[in-house]
Design an enzyme around this catalytic site. Structure first.
Site, mmCIF file in Angstrom:
data_model
loop_
_atom_site.group_PDB
_atom_site.id
_atom_site.type_symbol
_atom_site.label_atom_id
_atom_site.label_comp_id
_atom_site.label_asym_id
_atom_site.label_seq_id
_atom_site.Cartn_x
_atom_site.Cartn_y
_atom_site.Cartn_z
ATOM 1 N N PHE A 24 167.877 28.150 209.177
ATOM 2 C CA PHE A 24 168.350 29.047 208.487
ATOM 3 C C PHE A 24 167.490 30.373 208.134
ATOM 4 O O PHE A 24 166.338 30.176 208.493
ATOM 5 C CB PHE A 24 167.433 27.279 207.116
ATOM 6 C CG PHE A 24 168.296 26.615 206.879
ATOM 7 C CD1 PHE A 24 169.256 26.376 205.709
ATOM 8 C CD2 PHE A 24 167.642 25.330 207.477
ATOM 9 C CE1 PHE A 24 169.711 25.237 205.714
ATOM 10 C CE2 PHE A 24 168.400 24.726 207.499
ATOM 11 C CZ PHE A 24 169.448 24.178 206.405
ATOM 12 N N CYS A 30 170.758 38.622 195.258
ATOM 13 C CA CYS A 30 171.966 37.808 194.784
ATOM 14 C C CYS A 30 172.421 39.131 194.104
ATOM 15 O O CYS A 30 171.502 39.365 193.354
ATOM 16 C CB CYS A 30 171.253 36.602 194.470
ATOM 17 S SG CYS A 30 172.748 35.428 194.427
ATOM 18 N N CYS A 37 169.617 28.334 190.027
ATOM 19 C CA CYS A 37 169.193 28.530 191.658
ATOM 20 C C CYS A 37 168.251 27.911 192.226
ATOM 21 O O CYS A 37 166.624 28.522 191.510
ATOM 22 C CB CYS A 37 169.459 29.814 191.453
ATOM 23 S SG CYS A 37 169.308 30.662 193.021
ATOM 24 N N ASP A 38 167.301 28.071 192.891
ATOM 25 C CA ASP A 38 166.546 27.933 193.296
ATOM 26 C C ASP A 38 165.598 28.354 194.297
ATOM 27 O O ASP A 38 165.178 27.729 195.117
ATOM 28 C CB ASP A 38 166.528 25.855 194.287
ATOM 29 C CG ASP A 38 167.337 26.237 195.198
ATOM 30 O OD1 ASP A 38 167.650 26.767 195.879
ATOM 31 O OD2 ASP A 38 167.078 24.867 196.171
ATOM 32 N N GLU A 93 176.363 30.047 203.407
ATOM 33 C CA GLU A 93 176.632 29.245 202.140
ATOM 34 C C GLU A 93 176.746 30.772 201.021
ATOM 35 O O GLU A 93 176.132 31.488 201.410
ATOM 36 C CB GLU A 93 176.099 28.803 201.873
ATOM 37 C CG GLU A 93 175.341 27.507 202.747
ATOM 38 C CD GLU A 93 174.257 26.725 202.600
ATOM 39 O OE1 GLU A 93 173.380 27.562 202.083
ATOM 40 O OE2 GLU A 93 174.205 25.818 203.310
ATOM 41 N N HIS A 175 167.564 16.769 201.153
ATOM 42 C CA HIS A 175 166.543 17.432 201.380
ATOM 43 C C HIS A 175 165.519 17.737 200.705
ATOM 44 O O HIS A 175 163.962 17.421 200.349
ATOM 45 C CB HIS A 175 166.816 18.861 201.574
ATOM 46 C CG HIS A 175 167.219 19.925 201.287
ATOM 47 N ND1 HIS A 175 168.860 19.609 200.428
ATOM 48 C CD2 HIS A 175 166.399 20.692 200.561
ATOM 49 C CE1 HIS A 175 169.417 20.906 199.791
ATOM 50 N NE2 HIS A 175 168.104 21.064 199.474
#
Length: 181
Positions: A24, A30, A37-38, A93, A175
């Site tokens: 990842f 953003c 959102c995490d 993503e 996860h």
């Protein structure tokens, strides 16, 4: 230079590729501000493409997932081509509000309310379910549709929605459920 929040190796926890080992690359920043959102978008370090490739190369997985924040703020054909030359299968993503390089292998679009879509290719659509109408999302050009509980808090409601709308599949944040990154 690209602003990187973190690079790590784990299993994809959501959507079509759930359970697949992946590297990842989490980008910082953003263009939307979603309450659920995490990711801490303000954190990160500037990294060159060479340094990113060095980090990615430390792990055996072929799959690389560009995520964020919103990775389209930072990526381009040059980075995706470099990952391809390194033998990687490149997934993204994205919230879909910004154009993407055409050379990405798999596009996961997670549209958010208030974000105008600006991409025309989506391999999968992953919607964080908060009781919204699904019909507009069902018109998107994707082969796979996933509905995900919001931070694992409304799973029962999400399951009921999937049962009522069989185009959709349930996507859990596995996860989080098995306590891995």
């Amino acid at each position: 230079m690209r602003k990187i929040n973190e690079i790590f190796y784990s299993l994809q926890g959501e959507g079509y590729h759930t359970g697949t080992p992946a590297v990842f690359i989490r980008f910082s920043g953003c263009n939307l501000k979603c309450a659920f959102c995490d990711t801490r978008h303000e954190e990160g370090v500037e990294m060159s493409d060479g340094k990113i490739l060095d980090e990615v190369g430390k792990y055996p997985a072929r799959m690389v997932i560009l995520t964020g924040g919103e990775p389209s703020l930072w990526i381009d054909d040059v980075l995706v081509d470099a990952l391809h030359r390194a033998g990687k299968y490149v997934c993204i993503e994205t919230n879909g509000t910004r154009p993407l390089p055409q050379n990405i292998d798999w596009v996961t679009c997670s549209p958010k309310e208030g974000g105008a879509l600006r991409i025309d290719r989506m391999d999968e659509v992953k919607v964080v379910y908060q009781g919204q109408e699904l019909a507009p999302y069902e018109q998107l050009p994707a082969a796979h549709f996933f509905l995900q509980p919001c931070s694992c808090l409304n799973t029962e409601e999400t399951v009921a929605c999937v049962l009522a709308h069989p185009l959709w599949r349930l996507s859990l944040q596995t996860h989080k459920l098995i306590d891995i990154r």
